[in-house]
Design an enzyme around this catalytic site. Sequence first.
Site, PDB file in Angstrom:
ATOM      1  N   ASP A 132       0.048   6.400  -3.656  1.00  0.00           N
ATOM      2  CA  ASP A 132      -1.197   5.934  -4.260  1.00  0.00           C
ATOM      3  C   ASP A 132      -1.836   6.995  -5.151  1.00  0.00           C
ATOM      4  OD1 ASP A 132      -1.295   3.342  -3.427  1.00  0.00           O
ATOM      5  OD2 ASP A 132      -3.100   3.542  -2.238  1.00  0.00           O
ATOM      6  N   HIS A 141       0.862  -1.180   0.000  1.00  0.00           N
ATOM      7  CA  HIS A 141       0.000   0.000   0.000  1.00  0.00           C
ATOM      8  C   HIS A 141       0.898   1.229   0.000  1.00  0.00           C
ATOM      9  CE1 HIS A 141      -3.939  -1.821   0.264  1.00  0.00           C
ATOM     10  NE2 HIS A 141      -3.479  -2.665   1.190  1.00  0.00           N
TER      11      HIS A 141
END
Length: 389
Positions: free
Chosen positions: A170, A140
């Site tokens: 992200d 992530h």
Amino acid sequence: MSAEVAPQAKTGPLAGLTVIEMAGIGPVPLAGLMLSEMGAEVLRIERAGSTQPFLALPDEYDIDRHGRSILRIDLKRWEGAELVLRLVEKADILVEGFRPDVMERFGLGPDAVLARNPALIYGRITGFGQDGPLSDRAGHDITYLAYSGVLHAIGQEGSRPVPPLNLVADYGGAMMLVAGALAALFERSRSGKGQVIDAALTEGASMLATPMHALKAAGLWSDTRGANLLDSGAPFYDTYETADACHVAVGCLEPRFFAEFARLLPLDERFVRGQYDRTLWPQMRAAIVDRVGQKTRDDWDRLFAATDACVAPVLSLREARDHPHNRARNAFVTSGALERPAPAPRFSRSRPTLAAMPADRDCQAATVLARFGLSESETEALVKSGVIG
């Protein structure tokens, strides 16, 4: 090429463009949202039988699905893959965020897709890229920031690294994907050919940190966290607690801005003369802490609002929506029950289209597939066989 599949006229600089978004989380749906609001017709393909995402939202708040047509396809069946190949024949861009080789296993890798549409822009976004020792690893935002070196640099001196939400790798990666897709579209206008974009979130985060690498190479940046000019190391580039337990952000790097800050706070003139004298920084910081703690955040906001001292109230997400400047700019908009940031950036002529919850017709297979040239009988057969959910 793709205007024929548009359900209705959309505004924005990308009006007439068709995008296929392979459903995922994080950067891919944000890229899809941005492309949609710039005017593209976006078809989101969700995998039939896929599990609910770990953070499921009610439709009215699920911006991962706003502004798109939606089709659920069983990609594990060859008929499902063949359907996607038919769709990409009339698309301009495909974006996907699976791990490497997943699309290939579906029969939808770049070779198969570009064979059907050589002009397609095929955007791939992963954590570590399409190859390399870490390419098949899960992660992530915090994972990719850790490998990029960026996470190490964020936080105060003597503290642990602080993850900056999931904005940098992200959602910064979504910007990289959109920039790559638009660059490839421009190149296609000259060559007539599509190509594959390999956007790695780790490399995107590193790209954003390029200025810090340059400062370090010049001897102006230390690997010690919280000891540099822009990471809270300098007392004139930091946040401070106010009398009401709120905070103000101080960012007066330039001497003339710092002089204005010092005059209004006020600070001793010796700090103005020695702004960049690091031996004075501990005393300077202590003086700022003492002064700022004597007034409320809003008191300081009123004092500094009309100046160039680069002092700002630290607003919550709720407060930011109500700030007079943001209201004057219509920086936040209402879409159904959701108040959210307005589409950005702004264009002088091509007004973006605000994404909203998909209409029922945009989730009906017959309506969606008719835009791509499939007949009603073909659609009925696909639904009956379970290829379309």
